[in-house]
Scaffold this motif. Structure first.
Motif, PDB file in Angstrom:
ATOM      1  N   THR A   1       2.660  18.691   4.347  1.00  0.00           N
ATOM      2  CA  THR A   1       3.136  17.585   4.050  1.00  0.00           C
ATOM      3  C   THR A   1       1.917  16.391   4.263  1.00  0.00           C
ATOM      4  O   THR A   1       1.282  16.320   5.625  1.00  0.00           O
ATOM      5  CB  THR A   1       4.166  17.184   4.997  1.00  0.00           C
ATOM      6  OG1 THR A   1       5.249  18.323   4.847  1.00  0.00           O
ATOM      7  CG2 THR A   1       5.020  15.802   4.621  1.00  0.00           C
ATOM      8  N   THR A   2       1.782  15.441   3.433  1.00  0.00           N
ATOM      9  CA  THR A   2       1.226  14.338   3.828  1.00  0.00           C
ATOM     10  C   THR A   2       1.948  13.129   4.397  1.00  0.00           C
ATOM     11  O   THR A   2       2.949  12.964   3.783  1.00  0.00           O
ATOM     12  CB  THR A   2       0.206  13.830   2.519  1.00  0.00           C
ATOM     13  OG1 THR A   2      -0.626  14.693   2.301  1.00  0.00           O
ATOM     14  CG2 THR A   2      -0.418  12.587   2.769  1.00  0.00           C
ATOM     15  N   LEU A   3       1.865  12.633   5.423  1.00  0.00           N
ATOM     16  CA  LEU A   3       2.355  11.464   5.888  1.00  0.00           C
ATOM     17  C   LEU A   3       2.057  10.157   5.638  1.00  0.00           C
ATOM     18  O   LEU A   3       0.624   9.887   5.829  1.00  0.00           O
ATOM     19  CB  LEU A   3       2.574  11.449   7.392  1.00  0.00           C
ATOM     20  CG  LEU A   3       2.839  12.974   8.017  1.00  0.00           C
ATOM     21  CD1 LEU A   3       3.072  12.720   9.617  1.00  0.00           C
ATOM     22  CD2 LEU A   3       4.170  13.469   7.674  1.00  0.00           C
ATOM     23  N   ILE A   4       2.750   9.283   5.215  1.00  0.00           N
ATOM     24  CA  ILE A   4       2.363   7.946   4.844  1.00  0.00           C
ATOM     25  C   ILE A   4       3.046   7.135   5.728  1.00  0.00           C
ATOM     26  O   ILE A   4       4.449   6.764   5.707  1.00  0.00           O
ATOM     27  CB  ILE A   4       2.887   7.417   3.454  1.00  0.00           C
ATOM     28  CG1 ILE A   4       2.185   8.507   2.283  1.00  0.00           C
ATOM     29  CG2 ILE A   4       2.510   6.083   3.059  1.00  0.00           C
ATOM     30  CD1 ILE A   4       2.659   8.246   0.869  1.00  0.00           C
ATOM     31  N   VAL A   5       2.235   6.605   6.936  1.00  0.00           N
ATOM     32  CA  VAL A   5       2.949   5.944   7.969  1.00  0.00           C
ATOM     33  C   VAL A   5       2.635   4.586   8.107  1.00  0.00           C
ATOM     34  O   VAL A   5       1.537   3.946   7.829  1.00  0.00           O
ATOM     35  CB  VAL A   5       2.414   6.571   9.226  1.00  0.00           C
ATOM     36  CG1 VAL A   5       3.308   5.901  10.611  1.00  0.00           C
ATOM     37  CG2 VAL A   5       2.630   8.001   9.255  1.00  0.00           C
TER      38      VAL A   5
ATOM     39  N   PHE B   1      -1.921   9.031   6.237  1.00  0.00           N
ATOM     40  CA  PHE B   1      -2.412   7.784   5.523  1.00  0.00           C
ATOM     41  C   PHE B   1      -1.707   6.610   6.635  1.00  0.00           C
ATOM     42  O   PHE B   1      -0.359   6.589   6.533  1.00  0.00           O
ATOM     43  CB  PHE B   1      -2.024   7.415   4.180  1.00  0.00           C
ATOM     44  CG  PHE B   1      -3.062   8.272   3.363  1.00  0.00           C
ATOM     45  CD1 PHE B   1      -4.480   7.819   3.175  1.00  0.00           C
ATOM     46  CD2 PHE B   1      -2.539   9.257   2.410  1.00  0.00           C
ATOM     47  CE1 PHE B   1      -5.193   8.563   2.367  1.00  0.00           C
ATOM     48  CE2 PHE B   1      -3.348   9.968   1.853  1.00  0.00           C
ATOM     49  CZ  PHE B   1      -4.763   9.664   1.643  1.00  0.00           C
ATOM     50  N   PHE B   2      -2.440   5.797   7.219  1.00  0.00           N
ATOM     51  CA  PHE B   2      -1.927   4.481   7.857  1.00  0.00           C
ATOM     52  C   PHE B   2      -1.708   3.433   7.054  1.00  0.00           C
ATOM     53  O   PHE B   2      -2.778   3.265   6.532  1.00  0.00           O
ATOM     54  CB  PHE B   2      -2.370   4.381   9.241  1.00  0.00           C
ATOM     55  CG  PHE B   2      -2.416   5.176  10.309  1.00  0.00           C
ATOM     56  CD1 PHE B   2      -1.003   5.647  10.911  1.00  0.00           C
ATOM     57  CD2 PHE B   2      -3.444   6.188  10.659  1.00  0.00           C
ATOM     58  CE1 PHE B   2      -0.956   6.804  11.831  1.00  0.00           C
ATOM     59  CE2 PHE B   2      -3.218   7.251  11.567  1.00  0.00           C
ATOM     60  CZ  PHE B   2      -2.091   7.449  12.168  1.00  0.00           C
ATOM     61  N   ILE B   3      -0.621   2.785   6.773  1.00  0.00           N
ATOM     62  CA  ILE B   3      -0.416   1.444   5.904  1.00  0.00           C
ATOM     63  C   ILE B   3      -0.272   0.227   6.631  1.00  0.00           C
ATOM     64  O   ILE B   3       0.812   0.454   7.523  1.00  0.00           O
ATOM     65  CB  ILE B   3       0.757   1.908   5.164  1.00  0.00           C
ATOM     66  CG1 ILE B   3       0.330   3.327   4.148  1.00  0.00           C
ATOM     67  CG2 ILE B   3       0.936   0.832   3.882  1.00  0.00           C
ATOM     68  CD1 ILE B   3      -0.937   3.015   3.195  1.00  0.00           C
ATOM     69  N   SER B   4      -0.642  -0.762   6.536  1.00  0.00           N
ATOM     70  CA  SER B   4      -0.283  -2.001   6.608  1.00  0.00           C
ATOM     71  C   SER B   4      -0.336  -3.134   5.624  1.00  0.00           C
ATOM     72  O   SER B   4      -1.525  -3.388   5.406  1.00  0.00           O
ATOM     73  CB  SER B   4      -0.893  -2.489   8.129  1.00  0.00           C
ATOM     74  OG  SER B   4      -0.289  -3.476   8.517  1.00  0.00           O
TER      75      SER B   4
ATOM     76  N   ALA C   1       0.814  -1.172   0.104  1.00  0.00           N
ATOM     77  CA  ALA C   1      -0.069  -0.005  -0.095  1.00  0.00           C
ATOM     78  C   ALA C   1       0.755   1.114   0.047  1.00  0.00           C
ATOM     79  O   ALA C   1       0.553   2.318  -0.769  1.00  0.00           O
ATOM     80  CB  ALA C   1      -1.011   0.100   1.171  1.00  0.00           C
ATOM     81  N   ALA C   2       1.904   1.361   0.922  1.00  0.00           N
ATOM     82  CA  ALA C   2       2.941   2.403   0.807  1.00  0.00           C
ATOM     83  C   ALA C   2       3.309   2.728  -0.652  1.00  0.00           C
ATOM     84  O   ALA C   2       3.590   3.891  -1.030  1.00  0.00           O
ATOM     85  CB  ALA C   2       3.876   2.366   1.585  1.00  0.00           C
ATOM     86  N   THR C   3       3.752   1.654  -1.158  1.00  0.00           N
ATOM     87  CA  THR C   3       4.283   1.753  -2.583  1.00  0.00           C
ATOM     88  C   THR C   3       3.370   2.190  -3.544  1.00  0.00           C
ATOM     89  O   THR C   3       3.388   3.028  -4.559  1.00  0.00           O
ATOM     90  CB  THR C   3       4.858   0.373  -3.309  1.00  0.00           C
ATOM     91  OG1 THR C   3       6.042  -0.104  -2.193  1.00  0.00           O
ATOM     92  CG2 THR C   3       5.413   0.582  -4.447  1.00  0.00           C
TER      93      THR C   3
ATOM     94  N   ILE D   1       7.286   6.955   6.263  1.00  0.00           N
ATOM     95  CA  ILE D   1       7.744   6.647   7.491  1.00  0.00           C
ATOM     96  C   ILE D   1       7.672   5.030   7.697  1.00  0.00           C
ATOM     97  O   ILE D   1       6.494   4.662   7.699  1.00  0.00           O
ATOM     98  CB  ILE D   1       7.201   7.613   8.615  1.00  0.00           C
ATOM     99  CG1 ILE D   1       7.380   8.907   8.558  1.00  0.00           C
ATOM    100  CG2 ILE D   1       7.525   6.836  10.022  1.00  0.00           C
ATOM    101  CD1 ILE D   1       6.424   9.860   9.069  1.00  0.00           C
ATOM    102  N   ALA D   2       8.735   4.466   7.562  1.00  0.00           N
ATOM    103  CA  ALA D   2       8.647   3.078   7.760  1.00  0.00           C
ATOM    104  C   ALA D   2       8.589   2.454   9.469  1.00  0.00           C
ATOM    105  O   ALA D   2       8.435   1.363   9.555  1.00  0.00           O
ATOM    106  CB  ALA D   2       9.564   2.237   7.102  1.00  0.00           C
TER     107      ALA D   2
END
Length: 201
Positions: free
Chosen positions: A128-132, A183-186, A54-56, A104-105
């Motif tokens: 800034t949009t954070l992709i966590v 956006f929280f990603i897993s 999802a982050a990719t 952010i990984a």
């Protein structure tokens, strides 16, 4: 020409860039419209280490040559940097304030929210949009989310966040409509957290 055996293997991007990007963008808009809900991505991609699918997919959809991206220490692998440079053409910056996106990984040691650009009064969308990337979207401590797109309350269980995250998130609400979005990603799942959402822990 000899191949550089030390160079990381470059993984492919979307199989169908136009339709896959459109599908991911629709999912992102749903995640923003309905904060706290878990949305699966219906498009797969070969993610570079250590990034989740999802982050990719979010980077392929959102980042381009006009959107500087900041990567934390864990996300900043040679493989990930080469992938984003080739497929997104996004400038990679070490200045958090100049980043349009932050990847952010390692959320446990992530920078504080106000280290990033909150936008300004005239252009709050320039924040800034954070992709966590987190270990789980369901197995962490629950928090009550309130705001637009939420029917009364929703209680996600985002895992892996530092203790200061939610108090600082609410502190940032004092500068609304400025502020960061998250956006929280897993894995291949994501949850949207727009700046208008308030949280009680």
């Amino acid at each position: 020409m000899k191949r550089d055996l030390a160079a990381p293997e470059l993984r492919p991007a979307f199989a169908d860039p136009v339709f896959d990007t459109q599908a991911v963008f629709r999912t992102l808009m749903s995640a923003v419209a309905y904060p706290g809900r878990i949305f699966p991505l219906d498009r797969s991609v070969s993610a570079p280490h250590p990034l989740d699918v999802a982050a990719t997919a979010l980077c392929l959809t959102l980042a381009d040559f006009e959107t500087p991206i900041w990567l934390d220490g864990r996300a900043s692998s040679d493989e990930a940097r080469s992938y984003l440079r080739f497929h997104c053409e996004a400038p990679q910056t070490t200045d958090k304030k100049s980043a349009r996106f932050a990847l952010i990984a390692d959320p446990s040691s992530m920078p504080h929210l106000m280290d990033f650009h909150p936008g300004d009064v005239e252009f709050p969308d320039r924040s800034t949009t954070l992709i966590v990337q987190v270990p789980s979207l369901t197995e962490g401590p629950t928090a009550s989310w309130f705001g637009p797109g939420i029917n009364q309350v929703i209680k996600p269980g985002i895992a892996g966040l530092p203790d200061w995250f939610w108090p600082e998130w609410n502190l940032c609400s004092e500068i609304y409509p400025m502020g960061v979005d998250v956006f929280f990603i897993s894995g291949d799942m994501l949850v949207g957290l727009p700046r208008a959402v308030r949280v009680e822990v």
